[in-house]
Design an enzyme around this catalytic site. Structure first.
Site, PDB file in Angstrom:
ATOM      1  CG  ASP A   1      -2.040  -0.658   1.305  1.00 42.53           C
ATOM      2  OD1 ASP A   1      -1.602  -2.687   0.885  1.00 42.53           O
ATOM      3  OD2 ASP A   1      -2.105  -1.100   2.843  1.00 42.53           O
TER       4      ASP A   1
ATOM      5  CB  SER B   1      -2.099   1.246   6.147  1.00 43.27           C
ATOM      6  OG  SER B   1      -1.611   0.686   4.537  1.00 43.27           O
TER       7      SER B   1
END
Ligand SMILES: *[C@@H]1O[C@H](CO)[C@@H](O)[C@H](O)[C@H]1NC(C)=O
Ligand SMILES: *[C@@H]1O[C@H](CO)[C@@H](O)[C@H](O)[C@H]1NC(C)=O
Ligand SMILES: *[C@@H]1O[C@H](CO)[C@@H](O)[C@H](O)[C@H]1NC(C)=O
Ligand SMILES: *[C@@H]1O[C@H](CO)[C@@H](O)[C@H](O)[C@H]1NC(C)=O
Length: 570
Positions: free
Chosen positions: A58, A118
């Site tokens: 990500d 993330s």
């Protein structure tokens, strides 16, 4: 945070930050180039972002600060498979050429000692960035943490300090949050009462949740009684993204903006299907409830940013160029064994400008204009008839690293094949009616990363059908013959393209880069990204063709292709 004259010291104190001793900075120089484990690297990209080696996933905390774009991303410093996750960090002046820095956030506190997952950047009212991110704590619980830059005068923001109050949000016996399903805080936004809001992805059984937290000072957060939004039977929501989009025009706006001129977009990454899906709706910032517009489809059969490989995406507002930019991880489609052999896994998509379509019913995406400065060796064709059954080569560009834009003119719509009422799943329809299945109006489009003789090719194309009371355009990316190596996932992708048929015009753009093809149909109304691993059509042996496998002629109004120069991708 309202007073922009706060000194750094005071900000640090306010945010409860204590400086950490930087004694365990174990990942020094991990981004310095080392030759990969395999010398033969036909699949490395020329202009799509990737580090020299190892696993990435990500994008995190993307933002612009002092005129520099900052890009952080999930990175395994130790190998080509997922694990040991830190926030790697790169900066850029143009979103095309990137400079690597040391990892910005790495495990160092009990609240993130098992991983720094993330999160997102928020530009506080004083112009100072703050990162909220998911830490995996010493009990392997998912909790939310805060980090801020150590030196705000340093445009590269190379050092980050974590709040001593971490974790700021955590699962407890009272809040019933599942400690294995509580991650990926969004960019926070300010509500009318000057309180910050942030959502975190979660689930309860099969119900996907955007859990809402609020805070006055960015440190003390409390959970809102109701989530911002939830949807049954959608599974875990990863990497939510929530932002306003103007009703008219292509400009982006600050994440905190609300009012009569904007709609709101909620994107979630569905863990079950690995698709980034979104709805468009309204945000009531008094009740703190998001409501998708009537007729919206939630979950996997709803709207997607991209109908190919595209996951864990995140947007940010570029306040210098007044645009909202979308970034995303593009996973491999190769086997884990092949990833280990090549020494890396994952690339990032070319950043896309994103805005609301005039219809208000979907988003439109287009590669950032900066990427066009890599274009060289312009080749063009105009008013060229593509007879039924023909294949013509587009010569003169480096077909393994290229940008191609083409517009087609369709004459006899009445000749379109009839769309059976049961053909409601466009991906399935594309795999049943691949590029080699002859039709009437189509399949026509491009054959990219193709070998001479077409043993290998990736086909990006359209097919037009006569629907119940309108014509239906199907856009496909057919990977079934993309490689002689059958170990790869060669799933065909597809989507219906909502375009105005009266124009009799259809456009397609493909960004081709060795092992990735990002395609934009109808000016960016449908995007399909695929990963392909040709064994013959590599480097100079790759070719680019336009084709028409229908029995009706199609006219190429205009075709422009360019070789793409190699960018400094890290
Ligand atoms: C902060 O960054 C600026 C600009 O890079 C630099 O001149 C200054 O020395 C840095 N301050 C500290 C305390 O490191
Ligand atoms: C919590 O989430 C995990 C991971 O998805 C799941 O395996 C587990 O069943 C969930 N626990 C409860 C109590 O819902
Ligand atoms: C990444 O690709 C692999 C191989 O095709 C697949 O098994 C996995 O589910 C994918 N993950 C995501 C997030 O797309
Ligand atoms: C063209 O193809 C369509 C669909 O396969 C078929 O129904 C039609 O008869 C064909 N027309 C001609 C002239 O071959």
């Amino acid at each position: 945070m309202a007073n922009s004259n706060l000194g750094l010291f005071f900000v640090l104190a306010l945010l409860g930050i204590v400086e950490l001793e930087a004694s365990h900075h174990v990942y020094k120089h991990l981004q310095t180039f080392q030759s990969s484990s395999s010398a033969n690297q036909p699949y490395r990209t020329g202009y799509h972002f990737q580090p020299p080696k190892n696993w990435i996933n990500d994008p995190n905390g993307v933002m612009i600060y002092k005129g520099l774009y900052h890009f952080f991303y999930q990175y395994n410093p130790k190998g080509a498979v997922w694990g040991n996750i830190v926030w790697a960090h790169s900066t850029s002046e143009d979103l095309v050429n990137w400079t690597p820095h040391e990892p910005a956030i790495y495990p160092s506190q009990p609240s993130d000692i098992n991983g720094c997952w993330s999160g997102s950047a928020t530009i506080l009212s004083s112009g100072k960035p703050a990162m909220l991110y998911t830490g995996i704590d010493s009990q392997n619980r998912q909790v939310q943490n805060l980090a801020i830059p150590k030196n705000l005068s340093d445009p590269y923001l190379t050092e980050w300090v974590k709040s001593a109050k971490n974790p700021l949000m955590q699962p407890t016996a009272q809040n019933h949050i599942n400690a294995s399903s509580f991650r990926d805080p969004t960019t926070a936004w300010l509500g009318p009462n000057k309180e910050w809001r942030v959502i975190i992805g979660s689930k309860v059984n099969r119900q996907g949740l955007a859990i809402l937290y609020k805070s006055k000072n960015f440190v003390n957060w409390y959970q809102s009684k109701t989530p911002l939004h939830s949807a049954d039977n959608t599974g875990m929501w990863e990497c939510p993204d929530f932002f306003p989009a103007l009703l008219h025009g292509q400009n982006g706006v600050d994440t905190s903006l609300n009012g009569p001129n904007v709609k709101h977009v909620l994107k979630v990454s569905l863990d079950d299907t690995k698709h980034d899906c979104y709805t468009i709706g309204s945000y009531d910032n008094v009740e703190d409830i998001y409501t998708p517009d009537e007729g919206s489809v939630e979950g996997d059969s709803g709207l997607r940013y991209d109908y190919g490989k595209y996951y864990a995406s995140k947007t940010f507002f570029d306040n210098v160029q007044n645009r909202r930019i979308l970034t995303s991880w593009i996973n491999e489609s190769s086997s884990v064994a092949d990833d280990i052999k090549k020494g890396w896994s994952g690339v990032h998509a070319i950043p896309r400008k994103i805005w609301l379509d005039e219809s208000g019913k979907q988003l439109v995406q287009w590669p950032v204009v900066e990427i066009e400065k890599l274009r060289a060796n312009h080749v063009s064709l105009a008013n060229k008839l593509l007879e039924g059954g023909s294949v013509i080569e587009v010569p003169g560009v480096t077909a393994a690293q290229a940008d191609v834009e083409v517009s087609f003119e369709i004459k006899d719509f009445e000749k379109a094949e009839v769309l059976e009422p049961s053909w409601t799943n466009p991906q399935l329809l594309c795999s049943r009616k691949g590029a080699s299945v002859k039709g009437s109006l189509g399949p026509f489009g491009l054959l990219v990363l193709a070998s001479e003789g077409l043993k290998e090719r990736t086909a990006v194309f359209f097919r037009i059908f006569k629907g119940h009371n309108k014509y239906v355009v199907l856009m496909c990316s057919d990977q079934s013959r993309s490689s002689l190596n059958q170990d790869n996932d060669m799933t065909t992708y597809g989507a219906f393209l909502d375009v105005d048929n009266r124009q009799h015009k259809l456009s397609l753009r493909s960004l081709i880069d060795h092992s990735i093809v990002e395609s934009f149909g109808g000016g960016g109304k449908v995007c399909i990204t695929s990963r392909v691993y040709p064994t013959l059509a590599i480097n100079e042996a790759a070719h680019l063709y336009a084709f028409n496998n229908g029995n009706q002629s199609i006219k190429i109004l205009e075709l422009n292709a360019w070789s793409m120069k190699t960018a400094k991708i890290n």
